[in-house]
Design a protein around this motif. Structure first.
Motif, PDB file in Angstrom:
ATOM      1  N   THR A  18     -10.496   2.073  -9.218  1.00  0.00           N
ATOM      2  CA  THR A  18      -9.424   3.062  -9.061  1.00  0.00           C
ATOM      3  C   THR A  18      -8.063   2.379  -9.156  1.00  0.00           C
ATOM      4  OG1 THR A  18     -10.814   4.522  -7.739  1.00  0.00           O
ATOM      5  CG2 THR A  18      -8.429   4.785  -7.494  1.00  0.00           C
ATOM      6  N   TRP A  19      -7.912   1.235  -8.477  1.00  0.00           N
ATOM      7  CA  TRP A  19      -6.645   0.507  -8.503  1.00  0.00           C
ATOM      8  C   TRP A  19      -6.300   0.102  -9.934  1.00  0.00           C
ATOM      9  CZ3 TRP A  19      -4.150  -3.806 -10.006  1.00  0.00           C
ATOM     10  CH2 TRP A  19      -2.938  -4.108  -9.376  1.00  0.00           C
ATOM     11  N   LEU A  20      -7.265  -0.443 -10.644  1.00  0.00           N
ATOM     12  CA  LEU A  20      -7.014  -0.875 -12.026  1.00  0.00           C
ATOM     13  C   LEU A  20      -6.637   0.310 -12.917  1.00  0.00           C
ATOM     14  CD1 LEU A  20      -9.925  -3.453 -12.413  1.00  0.00           C
ATOM     15  CD2 LEU A  20      -7.477  -3.978 -12.282  1.00  0.00           C
ATOM     16  N   LYS A  21      -7.363   1.417 -12.780  1.00  0.00           N
ATOM     17  CA  LYS A  21      -7.057   2.617 -13.575  1.00  0.00           C
ATOM     18  C   LYS A  21      -5.673   3.154 -13.230  1.00  0.00           C
ATOM     19  CE  LYS A  21     -11.876   3.951 -14.084  1.00  0.00           C
ATOM     20  NZ  LYS A  21     -12.964   4.806 -13.566  1.00  0.00           N
ATOM     21  N   ASP A  22      -5.357   3.226 -11.927  1.00  0.00           N
ATOM     22  CA  ASP A  22      -4.056   3.744 -11.486  1.00  0.00           C
ATOM     23  C   ASP A  22      -2.899   2.892 -11.998  1.00  0.00           C
ATOM     24  OD1 ASP A  22      -5.348   5.788 -10.152  1.00  0.00           O
ATOM     25  OD2 ASP A  22      -4.988   4.961  -8.129  1.00  0.00           O
ATOM     26  N   HIS A  23      -3.165   1.600 -12.256  1.00  0.00           N
ATOM     27  CA  HIS A  23      -2.125   0.690 -12.740  1.00  0.00           C
ATOM     28  C   HIS A  23      -2.248   0.410 -14.237  1.00  0.00           C
ATOM     29  CE1 HIS A  23      -1.861   0.108  -8.395  1.00  0.00           C
ATOM     30  NE2 HIS A  23      -0.610  -0.227  -8.628  1.00  0.00           N
ATOM     31  N   ASN A  24      -3.054   1.217 -14.909  1.00  0.00           N
ATOM     32  CA  ASN A  24      -3.227   1.108 -16.372  1.00  0.00           C
ATOM     33  C   ASN A  24      -3.623  -0.290 -16.828  1.00  0.00           C
ATOM     34  OD1 ASN A  24      -2.545   3.886 -16.893  1.00  0.00           O
ATOM     35  ND2 ASN A  24      -0.434   3.307 -16.410  1.00  0.00           N
ATOM     36  N   ILE A  25      -4.505  -0.926 -16.071  1.00  0.00           N
ATOM     37  CA  ILE A  25      -5.007  -2.250 -16.429  1.00  0.00           C
ATOM     38  C   ILE A  25      -6.331  -2.048 -17.159  1.00  0.00           C
ATOM     39  CG2 ILE A  25      -5.754  -4.509 -15.575  1.00  0.00           C
ATOM     40  CD1 ILE A  25      -2.854  -4.007 -14.792  1.00  0.00           C
ATOM     41  N   GLY A 105     -13.613  -9.921  -4.594  1.00  0.00           N
ATOM     42  CA  GLY A 105     -13.316  -8.968  -3.538  1.00  0.00           C
ATOM     43  C   GLY A 105     -12.093  -8.131  -3.885  1.00  0.00           C
ATOM     44  N   PHE A 106     -11.757  -7.201  -3.013  1.00  0.00           N
ATOM     45  CA  PHE A 106     -10.610  -6.324  -3.230  1.00  0.00           C
ATOM     46  C   PHE A 106      -9.493  -6.653  -2.251  1.00  0.00           C
ATOM     47  CE2 PHE A 106      -8.137  -2.521  -2.176  1.00  0.00           C
ATOM     48  CZ  PHE A 106      -7.647  -2.203  -3.427  1.00  0.00           C
ATOM     49  N   ASP A 107      -8.297  -6.817  -2.797  1.00  0.00           N
ATOM     50  CA  ASP A 107      -7.104  -7.043  -1.983  1.00  0.00           C
ATOM     51  C   ASP A 107      -5.919  -6.542  -2.800  1.00  0.00           C
ATOM     52  OD1 ASP A 107      -4.798  -8.016  -0.751  1.00  0.00           O
ATOM     53  OD2 ASP A 107      -5.711  -9.929  -0.222  1.00  0.00           O
ATOM     54  N   ALA A 108      -5.403  -5.368  -2.458  1.00  0.00           N
ATOM     55  CA  ALA A 108      -4.331  -4.743  -3.234  1.00  0.00           C
ATOM     56  C   ALA A 108      -3.111  -5.650  -3.362  1.00  0.00           C
ATOM     57  CB  ALA A 108      -3.949  -3.402  -2.625  1.00  0.00           C
ATOM     58  N   ALA A 109      -2.720  -6.314  -2.297  1.00  0.00           N
ATOM     59  CA  ALA A 109      -1.543  -7.199  -2.351  1.00  0.00           C
ATOM     60  C   ALA A 109      -1.782  -8.346  -3.325  1.00  0.00           C
ATOM     61  CB  ALA A 109      -1.219  -7.734  -0.962  1.00  0.00           C
ATOM     62  N   PHE A 115      -1.803  -9.318 -11.185  1.00  0.00           N
ATOM     63  CA  PHE A 115      -1.639  -8.459 -12.341  1.00  0.00           C
ATOM     64  C   PHE A 115      -0.170  -8.133 -12.628  1.00  0.00           C
ATOM     65  CE2 PHE A 115      -5.943  -7.520 -10.804  1.00  0.00           C
ATOM     66  CZ  PHE A 115      -6.667  -7.698 -11.963  1.00  0.00           C
ATOM     67  N   ARG A 116       0.758  -8.844 -11.966  1.00  0.00           N
ATOM     68  CA  ARG A 116       2.185  -8.547 -12.083  1.00  0.00           C
ATOM     69  C   ARG A 116       2.642  -8.417 -13.530  1.00  0.00           C
ATOM     70  NH1 ARG A 116       5.286 -11.865  -8.346  1.00  0.00           N
ATOM     71  NH2 ARG A 116       4.916 -10.115  -6.994  1.00  0.00           N
ATOM     72  N   SER A 117       2.268  -9.357 -14.393  1.00  0.00           N
ATOM     73  CA  SER A 117       2.733  -9.318 -15.780  1.00  0.00           C
ATOM     74  C   SER A 117       2.216  -8.072 -16.495  1.00  0.00           C
ATOM     75  CB  SER A 117       2.313 -10.571 -16.543  1.00  0.00           C
ATOM     76  OG  SER A 117       0.896 -10.643 -16.639  1.00  0.00           O
TER      77      SER A 117
END
Length: 121
Positions: A18-25, A105-109, A115-117
């Motif tokens: 979900t995080w990756l999809k929400d951030h268009n990765i 693992g998962f860690d949003a921070a 994935f900043r770039s």
């Protein structure tokens, strides 16, 4: 492209996808349950992050393993063998880019940093 390894019904994997999809990765998903995982891949990951990071000793699967078997897991060889046999023991998800583990693992921070770039592109 990023490659995400895991099990689709795992809550942590769901959060990651979900995080990756929400951030268009963009990513490709590898399902351990249907596609398996090779001992070679587990050894490669172990060299990069350590088998101790990959082996999820907090999982219900680990807790269900005979303590005598658990006691034998003291090396990469034994850990890889057990993780290959019981893919639910692998901490999830494992994310790779060009065969390099970038996250376990998962860690949003942490994802924001890693994935900043991609997030600003």
């Amino acid at each position: 492209m990023y490659k995400v390894y895991g099990i689709p019904n795992c809550d942590t994997v769901k959060k990651t996808l979900t995080w990756l999809k929400d951030h268009n990765i963009p990513f490709e998903f590898h399902n351990y349950k249907t596609e398996g995982i090779s001992a070679e891949k587990l050894k490669e990951w172990s060299k990069q992050v350590g088998w101790e990071v990959l082996l999820n000793k907090k999982s219900t699967t680990w807790k269900g393993i005979d303590p005598a078997v658990q006691a034998t897991v003291t090396s990469v060889k034994n850990a890889v063998s057990l993780m290959k046999e019981n893919t639910s023991l692998i901490k999830r998800p494992v994310i790779e880019l060009n065969n390099e583990v970038i996250s376990v693992g998962f860690d949003a921070a942490s994802y924001e940093e890693k994935f900043r770039s991609k997030l600003t592109a």
